[in-house]
Design a protein around this motif. Structure first.
Motif, PDB file in Angstrom:
ATOM      1  N   ASP A 150     -41.888 -10.198  84.844  1.00 30.01           N
ATOM      2  CA  ASP A 150     -41.962 -10.382  83.401  1.00 30.01           C
ATOM      3  C   ASP A 150     -41.652 -11.837  83.075  1.00 30.01           C
ATOM      4  O   ASP A 150     -41.266 -12.617  83.941  1.00 30.01           O
ATOM      5  N   ASP A 198     -43.379  -8.599  77.360  1.00 33.52           N
ATOM      6  CA  ASP A 198     -44.722  -9.093  77.090  1.00 33.52           C
ATOM      7  C   ASP A 198     -45.763  -8.157  77.696  1.00 33.52           C
ATOM      8  O   ASP A 198     -45.469  -7.361  78.602  1.00 33.52           O
ATOM      9  N   ALA A 199     -46.998  -8.292  77.230  1.00 30.64           N
ATOM     10  CA  ALA A 199     -48.102  -7.551  77.829  1.00 30.64           C
ATOM     11  C   ALA A 199     -48.412  -8.114  79.212  1.00 30.64           C
ATOM     12  O   ALA A 199     -47.959  -9.209  79.587  1.00 30.64           O
ATOM     13  N   MET A 200     -49.206  -7.382  79.979  1.00 28.69           N
ATOM     14  CA  MET A 200     -49.601  -7.827  81.322  1.00 28.69           C
ATOM     15  C   MET A 200     -50.758  -8.826  81.207  1.00 28.69           C
ATOM     16  O   MET A 200     -51.918  -8.512  81.488  1.00 28.69           O
ATOM     17  N   VAL A 201     -50.418  -9.996  80.744  1.00 26.61           N
ATOM     18  CA  VAL A 201     -51.395 -11.069  80.569  1.00 26.61           C
ATOM     19  C   VAL A 201     -50.787 -12.349  81.114  1.00 26.61           C
ATOM     20  O   VAL A 201     -49.610 -12.394  81.480  1.00 26.61           O
ATOM     21  N   ALA A 205     -49.147 -14.656  76.286  1.00 23.29           N
ATOM     22  CA  ALA A 205     -48.114 -13.666  76.003  1.00 23.29           C
ATOM     23  C   ALA A 205     -47.172 -14.075  74.886  1.00 23.29           C
ATOM     24  O   ALA A 205     -46.335 -13.280  74.485  1.00 23.29           O
TER      25      ALA A 205
END
Length: 380
Positions: free
Chosen positions: A178, A253-256, A261
């Motif tokens: 993360d 955060d998103a998986m970006v 993010a």
């Protein structure tokens, strides 16, 4: 210990099919000349093995162990012990009826590439910097999370820094998977790099792992550690010496990619005793290591020591502030309610750095419970 070297066997075909004969399993990275050297083979492989050089000539031969069972992989195997092979070179194992093993080396620097790769991994996790193609290759990316405008969370508020105060805490390494940054996990990682440099100063001398700082007058090992030390210093409240436990979004955060993010404000969250002690230990050893580079970082060694002692004093005044996420913070905790080890660690590092008797006395661990003897009821 040799049984721990066994890898899971590969199974071909559908689940009901019998496993194929496993190949020779050997450490493909290599071995140090004086180290134990083992390989694992199928139990039906015969009684003897050979080690051959790249020219196919035998350089070592011995008997295989008796067959033994390895329950985790449901295999019966034999062990080839070629610890007596100390000459540097490139080799393979040969056993009649089996393919040659993968190539492996015996060399004093057999693990050097592994060490360099491990150090380079920290660079790929840097926060607040773009990873360019020259240094990151296929893993190049835009900069993310500069953390130059971070909010003080209500849980971290103090008279000098009320909730909502904007501070800067740039740099540091992203955590495991993360984009947040946590003092407890970052501290032990940073300390490990510093301990390597302190105890084995030649290990990375002249080592170029291709980070932006490579080629300066400082070992890359220390340059990389400094990326996180700079961030850790910013995680201390200058008013009271307490250390914020983490810098984080309220939610993961998103998986970006990092630069995609940054949609939510970031906060420093709650001071904790664990963070203060981890910080104190790390800064104490950093002070010793950085002292040799006074010309590069004037005054930094003393600043680190002062920060370490301030964090220690805060921890002494707040001996049991155990971190727990506030209700509105849903990211990782790294909580800890057993702090005797952190306290001993911080005291030991401060004692080494300062020689002060108070730290020497404080580094004693709590008394251990008596040993658990057969026929008695033991506390756990």
């Amino acid at each position: 210990m040799r049984r721990f070297l066994c890898l899971l066997s590969l199974v071909a075909g559908p689940a009901a099919a019998a496993p194929t004969v496993a190949p020779i399993k050997v450490n493909g990275l290599g071995f140090l000349p004086g180290a134990q050297k083992l390989a694992v083979l199928p139990a039906g492989a015969g009684d003897r093995f050979e080690v051959v050089g790249e020219d196919g000539k035998r350089v070592f031969a011995a008997a295989l162990s008796a067959p033994v069972s390895w329950a985790p992989s449901a295999e019966r195997v034999r062990v080839a012990d070629f610890s007596g092979l100390a000459a540097s070179g490139s080799y393979r194992l040969r056993v009649p009826g089996l393919p040659l093993s993968d190539r492996f080396v015996v060399a004093p620097d057999a693990y050097r590439s592994l060490g360099a790769a491990a150090l380079k991994a920290f660079y790929f996790n840097r926060s607040g910097i773009a990873l360019d193609v020259r240094h990151a290759g296929a893993y190049a990316r835009a900069a993310g999370h500069p953390d130059d405008t971070v909010l003080v969370h209500a849980s971290a508020a103090s008279p000098g820094r009320p909730a909502g105060t904007v501070i800067a805490a740039p740099r540091g390494w992203y955590d495991a998977g993360d984009y947040n940054k946590y003092v407890p996990s970052a501290a032990i990682s940073t300390w490990t790099l510093l301990a390597l440099l302190e105890h084995f100063p030649d290990a990375y001398r002249g080592e170029d792992v291709n980070i932006p700082e490579s080629g300066d007058a400082v070992p890359d090992l220390l340059d990389e550690a400094m990326w996180n030390l700079d961030w850790m210093l910013a995680m201390q409240d200058p008013q009271d010496g307490g250390v914020y436990h983490k810098l984080t979004n309220l939610r993961f955060d998103a998986m970006v990619l990092p630069h995609e993010a940054m949609r939510e404000p970031r906060h420093v969250v709650a001071k904790s005793t664990a963070a203060a002690l981890d910080f104190a230990a790390t800064m104490a050893v950093a002070s010793r290591v950085v002292a040799a580079y006074e010309g590069r970082w004037p005054g930094l060694s003393q600043r680190m020591l002062a920060a370490a002692e301030a964090a220690w004093r805060w921890a002494q005044a707040h001996p049991a502030v155990h971190f727990k996420n506030p209700p509105d913070v849903l990211t990782g905790e790294y909580g800890d309610t057993q702090l005797a080890d952190e306290r001993a660690w911080a005291a030991a590092e401060l004692y080494i750095t300062t020689g002060k008797d108070s730290y020497g006395a404080a580094m004693q661990l709590d008394p251990l419970p008596p040993p658990c003897r057969p026929g008695t009821t033991c506390a756990r």
